[in-house]
Design a protein around this motif. Structure first.
Motif, mmCIF file in Angstrom:
data_model
loop_
_atom_site.group_PDB
_atom_site.id
_atom_site.type_symbol
_atom_site.label_atom_id
_atom_site.label_comp_id
_atom_site.label_asym_id
_atom_site.label_seq_id
_atom_site.Cartn_x
_atom_site.Cartn_y
_atom_site.Cartn_z
ATOM 1 N N TYR A 87 -54.467 -29.857 -30.062
ATOM 2 C CA TYR A 87 -54.866 -28.596 -30.676
ATOM 3 C C TYR A 87 -54.210 -27.449 -29.925
ATOM 4 O O TYR A 87 -53.676 -27.634 -28.817
ATOM 5 C CB TYR A 87 -56.393 -28.435 -30.706
ATOM 6 C CG TYR A 87 -57.053 -28.272 -29.357
ATOM 7 C CD1 TYR A 87 -57.317 -27.000 -28.832
ATOM 8 C CD2 TYR A 87 -57.445 -29.380 -28.595
ATOM 9 C CE1 TYR A 87 -57.936 -26.842 -27.595
ATOM 10 C CE2 TYR A 87 -58.061 -29.236 -27.362
ATOM 11 C CZ TYR A 87 -58.296 -27.959 -26.865
ATOM 12 O OH TYR A 87 -58.901 -27.801 -25.635
ATOM 13 N N ASP A 88 -54.238 -26.290 -30.503
ATOM 14 C CA ASP A 88 -53.622 -25.085 -29.941
ATOM 15 C C ASP A 88 -54.742 -24.207 -29.373
ATOM 16 O O ASP A 88 -55.623 -23.781 -30.123
ATOM 17 C CB ASP A 88 -52.863 -24.355 -31.058
ATOM 18 C CG ASP A 88 -52.191 -23.061 -30.609
ATOM 19 O OD1 ASP A 88 -52.492 -22.562 -29.504
ATOM 20 O OD2 ASP A 88 -51.385 -22.536 -31.396
ATOM 21 N N ILE A 89 -54.712 -23.951 -28.080
ATOM 22 C CA ILE A 89 -55.798 -23.185 -27.459
ATOM 23 C C ILE A 89 -55.878 -21.751 -27.970
ATOM 24 O O ILE A 89 -56.892 -21.076 -27.766
ATOM 25 C CB ILE A 89 -55.691 -23.173 -25.922
ATOM 26 C CG1 ILE A 89 -54.479 -22.348 -25.460
ATOM 27 C CG2 ILE A 89 -55.644 -24.588 -25.359
ATOM 28 C CD1 ILE A 89 -54.512 -21.988 -23.987
ATOM 29 N N THR A 90 -54.828 -21.284 -28.676
ATOM 30 C CA THR A 90 -54.833 -19.916 -29.198
ATOM 31 C C THR A 90 -55.272 -19.844 -30.660
ATOM 32 O O THR A 90 -55.319 -18.767 -31.241
ATOM 33 C CB THR A 90 -53.432 -19.271 -29.078
ATOM 34 O OG1 THR A 90 -52.533 -19.861 -30.028
ATOM 35 C CG2 THR A 90 -52.867 -19.447 -27.680
ATOM 36 N N LEU A 117 -56.989 -36.169 -25.417
ATOM 37 C CA LEU A 117 -57.117 -34.882 -26.100
ATOM 38 C C LEU A 117 -56.272 -33.863 -25.352
ATOM 39 O O LEU A 117 -56.376 -33.725 -24.136
ATOM 40 C CB LEU A 117 -58.581 -34.441 -26.126
ATOM 41 C CG LEU A 117 -58.857 -33.064 -26.741
ATOM 42 C CD1 LEU A 117 -58.493 -33.040 -28.227
ATOM 43 C CD2 LEU A 117 -60.327 -32.681 -26.546
ATOM 44 N N ILE A 118 -55.431 -33.143 -26.098
ATOM 45 C CA ILE A 118 -54.512 -32.166 -25.505
ATOM 46 C C ILE A 118 -54.793 -30.767 -26.046
ATOM 47 O O ILE A 118 -54.741 -30.540 -27.259
ATOM 48 C CB ILE A 118 -53.048 -32.530 -25.826
ATOM 49 C CG1 ILE A 118 -52.669 -33.877 -25.216
ATOM 50 C CG2 ILE A 118 -52.104 -31.425 -25.342
ATOM 51 C CD1 ILE A 118 -52.597 -33.886 -23.716
ATOM 52 N N GLY A 119 -55.092 -29.840 -25.151
ATOM 53 C CA GLY A 119 -55.144 -28.429 -25.504
ATOM 54 C C GLY A 119 -53.809 -27.817 -25.133
ATOM 55 O O GLY A 119 -53.541 -27.550 -23.961
ATOM 56 N N ASN A 120 -52.930 -27.627 -26.107
ATOM 57 C CA ASN A 120 -51.557 -27.182 -25.836
ATOM 58 C C ASN A 120 -51.429 -25.656 -25.826
ATOM 59 O O ASN A 120 -52.305 -24.952 -26.293
ATOM 60 C CB ASN A 120 -50.610 -27.784 -26.878
ATOM 61 C CG ASN A 120 -49.150 -27.643 -26.471
ATOM 62 O OD1 ASN A 120 -48.803 -27.756 -25.288
ATOM 63 N ND2 ASN A 120 -48.284 -27.417 -27.440
ATOM 64 N N LYS A 121 -50.321 -25.188 -25.273
ATOM 65 C CA LYS A 121 -49.946 -23.773 -25.166
ATOM 66 C C LYS A 121 -50.766 -23.061 -24.082
ATOM 67 O O LYS A 121 -51.175 -21.901 -24.240
ATOM 68 C CB LYS A 121 -50.057 -23.048 -26.516
ATOM 69 C CG LYS A 121 -49.230 -23.723 -27.614
ATOM 70 C CD LYS A 121 -49.170 -22.910 -28.894
ATOM 71 C CE LYS A 121 -48.396 -23.670 -29.965
ATOM 72 N NZ LYS A 121 -48.306 -22.894 -31.237
ATOM 73 N N LEU A 124 -50.045 -19.545 -22.904
ATOM 74 C CA LEU A 124 -50.486 -18.381 -23.689
ATOM 75 C C LEU A 124 -51.976 -18.120 -23.464
ATOM 76 O O LEU A 124 -52.702 -17.774 -24.390
ATOM 77 C CB LEU A 124 -50.202 -18.613 -25.176
ATOM 78 C CG LEU A 124 -48.737 -18.795 -25.569
ATOM 79 C CD1 LEU A 124 -48.612 -19.081 -27.065
ATOM 80 C CD2 LEU A 124 -47.908 -17.570 -25.192
ATOM 81 N N GLY A 125 -52.396 -18.260 -22.222
ATOM 82 C CA GLY A 125 -53.806 -18.084 -21.894
ATOM 83 C C GLY A 125 -54.369 -16.729 -22.276
ATOM 84 O O GLY A 125 -55.561 -16.611 -22.582
ATOM 85 N N PHE A 126 -53.528 -15.713 -22.306
ATOM 86 C CA PHE A 126 -53.989 -14.373 -22.668
ATOM 87 C C PHE A 126 -54.352 -14.279 -24.151
ATOM 88 O O PHE A 126 -55.010 -13.321 -24.579
ATOM 89 C CB PHE A 126 -52.912 -13.322 -22.331
ATOM 90 C CG PHE A 126 -51.608 -13.507 -23.057
ATOM 91 C CD1 PHE A 126 -51.335 -12.790 -24.211
ATOM 92 C CD2 PHE A 126 -50.651 -14.397 -22.579
ATOM 93 C CE1 PHE A 126 -50.134 -12.955 -24.877
ATOM 94 C CE2 PHE A 126 -49.443 -14.557 -23.237
ATOM 95 C CZ PHE A 126 -49.181 -13.845 -24.387
ATOM 96 N N LYS A 127 -53.955 -15.268 -24.948
ATOM 97 C CA LYS A 127 -54.311 -15.327 -26.368
ATOM 98 C C LYS A 127 -55.362 -16.394 -26.646
ATOM 99 O O LYS A 127 -55.675 -16.683 -27.798
ATOM 100 C CB LYS A 127 -53.071 -15.630 -27.219
ATOM 101 C CG LYS A 127 -52.010 -14.541 -27.223
ATOM 102 C CD LYS A 127 -50.877 -14.939 -28.162
ATOM 103 C CE LYS A 127 -49.818 -13.845 -28.235
ATOM 104 N NZ LYS A 127 -48.704 -14.234 -29.159
#
Length: 215
Positions: A87-90, A117-121, A124-127
């Motif tokens: 999934y995309d953390i943003t 389970l992968i939290g990708n990106k 881009l923690g600021f988003k």
């Protein structure tokens, strides 16, 4: 070709745009491609790794996230030893869809499928819209491994595949996985093998192409 001790089949699944193809490219080629066309059907990659001096070939299928390709994607769960659900953390909606992806994976694969389970990106923690703690909680509740990764910076990409592969390897050593059963997605060999030996009946892929030879 060199000798392989094991061959593992992996699948990468999740919504469109979460970075599945970028994760595969970073792992197999150690590079990042900022602009990537949406995967149509499936894409393929392979790489040799070592665990406790054993050579393990990872045969990795990167699947399309669009609903229109879902039936094709499901056919690749069969005979998989490991899966990365991404999934995309943003993007909160990609996290909300994990339940559906997990249900699909478990319904159409071996009960021994090892899932990361992968939290990708993570770059881009600021988003960020999904907290790391939420990802860990989901993984804990469903018996999954968990990491946050960045296909761009390569953070934890290697670790994701290595950790999943090591857990599979440990299950092989303990006898939990019966290698005589094709559904495990694992081949053990003391001779040279090619990926054409593991041809998926549902895949219209040329296993004899140059980049898919084993080892």
């Amino acid at each position: 070709m060199n000798n392989c001790d094991f061959l593992y089949k992996f699948v990468i699944i999740g919504d469109s745009g979460v970075g599945k193809s970028c994760l595969l490219l970073q792992f197999t080629d150690k590079r990042f491609q900022a602009v990537y066309d949406l995967t149509i059907g499936v894409e393929f990659g392979a790489r040799l790794i070592e665990i406790e001096n054993k050579k393990i070939k990872l045969q990795i299928w990167d699947t399309a996230g669009q609903e229109s390709f879902r039936s094709i994607t499901r056919s690749y769960y069969r005979g998989a030893a490991g899966a990365l659900i991404v999934y995309d953390i943003t993007r909160r909606e990609t996290f909300d869809h994990l339940v559906t992806w997990l249900k699909d994976a478990r319904e159409h694969s071996s009960p021994n499928l090892q899932i990361m389970l992968i939290g990708n990106k993570s770059d881009l923690g600021f988003k960020r819209e999904v907290k790391k703690e939420e990802g860990q909680k989901f993984a804990d509740e469903h018996g999954l491994l968990f990491l946050e990764t960045s296909a761009k910076t390569a953070e934890n990409v290697e670790k994701a595949f290595q950790k999943t592969s090591r857990d599979i390897y440990n299950k092989v050593l303990s006898g939990e996985l019966n290698l005589s059963m094709e559904s495990t997605g694992i081949k053990s060999t003391k001779k040279k093998i090619s990926l054409s030996d593991d041809e998926d009946e549902d895949a219209d892929i040329d296993f004899n192409r140059k980049d898919s030879g084993c080892c």
